[in-house]
Motif scaffolding. Structure first.
Motif, PDB file in Angstrom:
ATOM      1  N   ASP A 499       0.686  -1.254  -0.044  1.00  0.00           N
ATOM      2  CA  ASP A 499       0.145  -0.156  -0.015  1.00  0.00           C
ATOM      3  C   ASP A 499       0.930   1.350  -0.027  1.00  0.00           C
ATOM      4  O   ASP A 499       0.298   2.146   0.320  1.00  0.00           O
ATOM      5  N   LYS A 500       2.245   1.238   0.006  1.00  0.00           N
ATOM      6  CA  LYS A 500       3.043   2.363  -0.269  1.00  0.00           C
ATOM      7  C   LYS A 500       3.950   2.406  -1.451  1.00  0.00           C
ATOM      8  O   LYS A 500       4.716   2.926  -1.893  1.00  0.00           O
ATOM      9  N   ILE A 501       3.197   1.763  -2.567  1.00  0.00           N
ATOM     10  CA  ILE A 501       3.875   1.970  -3.997  1.00  0.00           C
ATOM     11  C   ILE A 501       3.972   3.252  -4.492  1.00  0.00           C
ATOM     12  O   ILE A 501       4.982   3.662  -5.030  1.00  0.00           O
ATOM     13  N   VAL A 502       2.883   4.128  -4.317  1.00  0.00           N
ATOM     14  CA  VAL A 502       2.974   5.563  -4.734  1.00  0.00           C
ATOM     15  C   VAL A 502       4.193   6.081  -4.010  1.00  0.00           C
ATOM     16  O   VAL A 502       4.869   6.940  -4.527  1.00  0.00           O
ATOM     17  N   ASP A 506       7.092   7.917  -6.062  1.00  0.00           N
ATOM     18  CA  ASP A 506       7.492   9.303  -5.868  1.00  0.00           C
ATOM     19  C   ASP A 506       8.719   9.502  -5.372  1.00  0.00           C
ATOM     20  O   ASP A 506       9.365  10.725  -5.712  1.00  0.00           O
ATOM     21  N   PHE A 507       9.340   8.645  -4.755  1.00  0.00           N
ATOM     22  CA  PHE A 507      10.753   8.840  -4.107  1.00  0.00           C
ATOM     23  C   PHE A 507      11.821   8.742  -5.309  1.00  0.00           C
ATOM     24  O   PHE A 507      12.640   9.546  -5.433  1.00  0.00           O
ATOM     25  N   ASP A 508      11.790   7.682  -5.977  1.00  0.00           N
ATOM     26  CA  ASP A 508      12.746   7.103  -6.899  1.00  0.00           C
ATOM     27  C   ASP A 508      12.068   6.256  -7.783  1.00  0.00           C
ATOM     28  O   ASP A 508      11.912   5.033  -7.558  1.00  0.00           O
ATOM     29  N   LYS A 509      11.377   6.720  -9.004  1.00  0.00           N
ATOM     30  CA  LYS A 509      10.561   5.772 -10.086  1.00  0.00           C
ATOM     31  C   LYS A 509      11.487   4.802 -10.530  1.00  0.00           C
ATOM     32  O   LYS A 509      11.036   3.656 -10.476  1.00  0.00           O
ATOM     33  N   GLU A 510      12.767   5.111 -10.972  1.00  0.00           N
ATOM     34  CA  GLU A 510      13.487   4.034 -11.598  1.00  0.00           C
ATOM     35  C   GLU A 510      13.578   2.877 -10.627  1.00  0.00           C
ATOM     36  O   GLU A 510      13.565   1.514 -11.062  1.00  0.00           O
ATOM     37  N   LYS A 511      14.343   3.246  -9.353  1.00  0.00           N
ATOM     38  CA  LYS A 511      14.539   2.292  -8.492  1.00  0.00           C
ATOM     39  C   LYS A 511      13.317   1.370  -8.036  1.00  0.00           C
ATOM     40  O   LYS A 511      13.332   0.051  -7.853  1.00  0.00           O
ATOM     41  N   ALA A 512      12.206   2.055  -8.011  1.00  0.00           N
ATOM     42  CA  ALA A 512      11.192   1.332  -7.436  1.00  0.00           C
ATOM     43  C   ALA A 512      10.655   0.438  -8.621  1.00  0.00           C
ATOM     44  O   ALA A 512      10.123  -0.651  -8.054  1.00  0.00           O
ATOM     45  N   VAL A 513      10.353   1.013  -9.990  1.00  0.00           N
ATOM     46  CA  VAL A 513      10.055  -0.039 -10.978  1.00  0.00           C
ATOM     47  C   VAL A 513      10.849  -1.234 -11.037  1.00  0.00           C
ATOM     48  O   VAL A 513      10.482  -2.227 -11.216  1.00  0.00           O
ATOM     49  N   ASP A 514      12.255  -0.994 -10.999  1.00  0.00           N
ATOM     50  CA  ASP A 514      13.117  -2.044 -11.167  1.00  0.00           C
ATOM     51  C   ASP A 514      12.869  -3.224  -9.926  1.00  0.00           C
ATOM     52  O   ASP A 514      13.034  -4.490 -10.173  1.00  0.00           O
ATOM     53  N   LEU A 532      -1.546   2.004  -8.678  1.00  0.00           N
ATOM     54  CA  LEU A 532      -1.278   3.213  -9.503  1.00  0.00           C
ATOM     55  C   LEU A 532      -2.204   3.881 -10.562  1.00  0.00           C
ATOM     56  O   LEU A 532      -1.807   4.667 -11.162  1.00  0.00           O
ATOM     57  N   LYS A 533      -3.384   3.376 -10.560  1.00  0.00           N
ATOM     58  CA  LYS A 533      -4.543   3.943 -11.379  1.00  0.00           C
ATOM     59  C   LYS A 533      -4.570   5.354 -11.167  1.00  0.00           C
ATOM     60  O   LYS A 533      -5.193   5.909 -12.610  1.00  0.00           O
ATOM     61  N   ASP A 534      -4.493   6.069  -9.949  1.00  0.00           N
ATOM     62  CA  ASP A 534      -4.920   7.409 -10.055  1.00  0.00           C
ATOM     63  C   ASP A 534      -3.700   8.163 -10.162  1.00  0.00           C
ATOM     64  O   ASP A 534      -3.631   9.449 -10.362  1.00  0.00           O
ATOM     65  N   ARG A 535      -2.441   7.646 -10.848  1.00  0.00           N
ATOM     66  CA  ARG A 535      -1.419   8.455 -10.963  1.00  0.00           C
ATOM     67  C   ARG A 535      -0.918   7.607 -12.294  1.00  0.00           C
ATOM     68  O   ARG A 535       0.067   6.926 -12.398  1.00  0.00           O
ATOM     69  N   PRO A 536      -1.572   8.280 -13.426  1.00  0.00           N
ATOM     70  CA  PRO A 536      -1.155   7.637 -14.668  1.00  0.00           C
ATOM     71  C   PRO A 536       0.309   7.958 -15.218  1.00  0.00           C
ATOM     72  O   PRO A 536       0.690   7.273 -15.808  1.00  0.00           O
TER      73      PRO A 536
END
Length: 799
Positions: A499-502, A506-514, A532-536
């Motif tokens: 529940d903290k993916i957003v 927000d902190f670091d998109k690249e690291k988070a996605v990896d 992430l549905k509300d953050r396209p």
């Protein structure tokens, strides 16, 4: 009775002779242990054997005696003239006497070593070899102007073959060597070589060896600026390094002895004890004992000069006991503290205090008293050996308190709040102290300053030490701390971040996605998309990387991705449309047309089969003749070329482009015939030249291909002919394809006929059907049947 005439030293005692004929035995501390009255005149020389049980003594009145110390007995002889005798026991245990020297005046010094005896008189130094019973050399005296009785000769053996001679200001080092047997003849079997000879600045009173160096006792006279005559100064004890043609002074000491102003060169003597490297400087009023400085002396001197660092190193090298090491080290630490160099003092505690925890605690409290806990904190033990937890907690509380108070008073220091405290928390292992006590203290400070990032970071580290990872993760996410991803991976906290993916994105998109893609088995793709549905914009980053990794895994989201690419990442839209096999083309075309994306629309139209409309958009919307030609080449459709020519026929730039590019796809004459009369076409001449060049090139290529084709055909024909001319092996195992009996008869002497075709089918000649319409030509029934169809072979055979 204070004056002396001669001495000899042993490892345990010193024998001293006086001007009044008495001999004293002194211990190393200078105490008199025995006294002997030998004569009424002065003692000339004393000699001890190696065991120290016997003393040889000679006096001025010609008396010579050997004294046995154990029984206080002696053997005495009297001589009326200067004489040197050698007494030897023969096989009957009787004494045999040999005269070594006589007739050249007084003998002033005798030294015996192994089989060699050296003695000096007023003319020089002689050496006698007992083994060969020969005198092997005579070293003449230098400085003959000096009185030999005032400046006597000094002799000492460095080893069994090396004699050192000092006389006046001259030094000679002589080595006894074996002579080559081929050169002996009437010469002694041994000879002496002077390996070093040099002059000294002062007069020599005594010599003694010290390893490969030389200890010299000098008698010194100097001239005064205010007096014409010379005056005597203190004697000097020097260490010199003999060289082949000189010497080098290593050290020099001036000795203070009583009445040195009245002494002469002959009044000083130097004796040495080889066992303990002791040197005795004898004067009429004093005996000075000199010895090599040991490591203790060196350490004491360094401490006196306050060179504590060097003293510590010297103590370690000499393997002294820990008490002395501690003593030196503590003196050094105290010196550094007094000087105000607290960091250096604390750093030395590591080496000096070592594993002594009591000393460590004492030093911690001392540094606390002087307000320098920060200096010693970084050097405290933190391994297997450690202090009590209370010590570490005291330091942490002190850091937290002092740092916070300083920063609270000065707002501009807020950035550095609790910097020292945070450093200790990060560097010290969590088991050094009571973790919860420190957590409570930090929480108390956070009540006053809840947004302090340094305190929050420190609290997260404390929670991590205590394995309360969820609490630490909340703080790291709140602060967007760089260690959040490391914490998640290290402690497998993926269930806590669903529940903290957003926040992570927000902190670091690249690291988070990896991280999310690498751990898809722990956090599903659907869960991430839902979060992430509300953050396209974040959803696009995630789906884009997912598509790059696998074109098929997220296929159900490809329709949504069209809008995301169009909105946030148009440069990657066309590559996505090209690579995706699950993208709905109608939806994509609708979005691209709404946003007027020409290139994307052209691609979609061509992919959907509407190439004419796509070409029209290229020409009308993009006005790019090169792109239009390229598109027509890709499709390779004659109708498209017709459309392209029709659209370009009234546009001179387009005609130029066509003339330059379509020569290999469409006959240029079709385009040239349709050009209107009088139309001005830029660079027409160059275009026509290029067309002709392209045409010539095509002709040349065709001719070249034709030549190659003919050559290859001929080569293959020749190869086929050679192959067909080869013989075919026929043996007993082969059978007739018609009657299925062996192809060769059992009796090969009789005439028989066999027909073998190129297909390798074999027949008896009589089993083949009649040739048919063409005489002389036969065919393989099996292969002919295969070409004609089923059953045809059987019919042919029936015929």
């Amino acid at each position: 009775e204070t004056t002396h005439t001669n001495t000899h030293s042993h490892i345990h005692f010193l024998a001293l002779g006086t001007h009044f004929g008495k001999v004293y035995l002194l211990d190393i501390q200078g105490n008199v242990t025995q006294k002997f009255e030998i004569s009424l005149v002065k003692i000339n020389q004393i000699s001890l054997d190696e065991s120290g049980d016997h003393v040889g003594i000679c006096s001025e009145d010609g008396k010579s005696l050997t004294l046995t110390l154990l029984f206080s007995s002696y053997l005495c002889s009297m001589f009326c003239c200067p004489l040197l005798l050698l007494y030897e026991r023969n096989w009957l245990n009787r004494w045999k006497t040999s005269v070594l020297h006589e007739g050249e005046g007084n003998i002033t010094n005798v030294k015996w070593r192994a089989n060699l005896i050296a003695w000096a008189n007023n003319l020089g130094v002689k050496i006698y070899d007992i083994g060969s019973k020969q005198r092997i050399t005579n070293v003449l005296r230098d400085n003959t102007s000096l009185r030999p009785d005032m400046y006597p000769c000094s002799l000492c053996w460095k080893n069994n073959t090396t004699l050192i001679i000092g006389w006046g200001s001259s030094v000679k080092i002589c080595v006894v060597k074996e002579r080559d047997p081929t050169e002996i003849r009437d010469l002694p079997s041994r000879y002496v070589e002077i390996v070093s000879a040099f002059e000294t600045e002062f007069f020599i009173s005594g010599l003694a060896p010290l390893a490969d160096q030389l200890v010299t006792l000098y008698y010194v006279k100097e001239n005064s600026e205010h007096m014409e005559e010379e005056f005597r100064t203190r004697p000097r004890l020097d260490i010199i390094q003999p060289l082949a043609e000189g010497c080098e002074e290593i050290s020099s000491d001036a000795l203070t002895v009583r009445n040195f102003q009245e002494n002469q060169c002959r009044d000083y003597r130097l004796e040495h004890s080889e066992g303990e490297s002791l040197f005795y400087i004898i004067s009429p009023k004093d005996i000075v004992v000199a010895k090599e400085r040991d490591q203790d002396d060196h350490i004491d001197w360094l401490l006196e000069k306050k060179k504590y660092e060097e003293a510590l190193m010297a103590a370690e090298i000499s393997f002294k006991n820990i008490k002395r090491h501690d003593k030196i080290g503590m003196a050094y630490i105290n010196h550094l503290v007094e000087r105000g160099d607290y960091d250096a003092a604390a750093r030395k505690c590591q080496k000096v205090l070592g594993k002594n925890m009591d000393l460590w605690e004492n030093e911690v409290y001392r540094f606390k008293t002087i307000g320098q806990l920060k200096a010693i904190s970084q050097y405290l033990p933190r391994g297997d050996l450690r202090l009590r937890p209370a010590i570490y907690e005291m330091i942490l509380h002190e850091f937290l308190k002092t740092d916070y108070e300083v920063c609270f008073k000065f707002a501009f220091l807020l950035l550095f709040l609790t910097q020292g405290f945070a450093t200790l928390i990060r560097e010290w292992p969590g088991e050094l102290y009571n973790n919860m006590a420190i957590v409570q203290a930090v929480n108390e400070h956070l009540k006053k300053d809840p947004t302090n990032s340094m305190l929050l970071t420190t609290l997260a580290e404390l929670y991590t030490y205590d394995q309360r990872y969820d609490r630490a993760l909340e703080i790291y996410l709140k602060l967007r701390h760089k260690d959040v991803y490391q914490l998640i991976h290290k402690h497998n906290l993926f269930s806590s971040i669903k529940d903290k993916i957003v926040l992570l994105m927000d902190f670091d998109k690249e690291k988070a996605v990896d991280m999310l893609l690498d751990n898809e088995d722990k956090i599903s793709m659907d869960k991430v998309v839902e979060e992430l549905k509300d953050r396209p914009e974040l959803l696009h980053v995630y789906l884009h990387k997912l598509f790059k990794r696998d074109h098929h895994k997220g296929q159900k989201y490809h329709e949504r991705q069209i809008s995301l690419y169009a909105e946030f990442d148009r440069p990657n839209l066309l590559p996505f449309l090209r690579e995706s096999m699950h993208c709905p083309l109608e939806k994509a075309l609708e979005i691209c047309q709404q946003r007027h994306f020409v290139e994307e629309t052209v691609f979609l139209l061509s992919r959907m089969g509407n190439c004419r409309r796509a070409l029209q958009m290229i020409m009308e919307e993009l006005a790019d003749v090169d792109k239009a030609i390229e598109f027509a080449k890709e499709q390779d459709d004659r109708e498209l070329w017709e459309d392209l020519i029709s659209y370009s026929i009234d546009k001179p730039p387009f005609i130029t482009g066509l003339l330059n590019n379509i020569g290999t796809h469409v006959d240029p004459i079709l385009l040239i015939h349709r050009i209107k009369e009088g139309m001005e076409i830029p660079n027409l001449r160059d275009s026509l030249v290029k067309i002709l060049q392209d045409y010539n090139l095509q002709i040349l290529l065709r001719e070249g291909c034709k030549k190659i084709l003919v050559a290859d055909s001929l080569s293959l024909l020749q190869r086929m002919h050679r192959t067909q001319k080869r013989g075919v092996r026929v043996d007993e195992e082969n059978i007739c394809e018609s009657c299925h009996t062996p192809i060769l008869p059992s009796d090969t002497a009789q005439a028989f006929g066999v027909v073998v075709f190129h297909c390798r089918h074999k027949f008896h000649k009589e089993c083949l059907p009649s040739p048919g319409n063409v005489p002389g030509i036969q065919y393989c029934n099996i292969c002919s049947a295969k070409r004609r169809g089923p059953g045809s072979g059987i019919l042919e055979m029936k015929k």
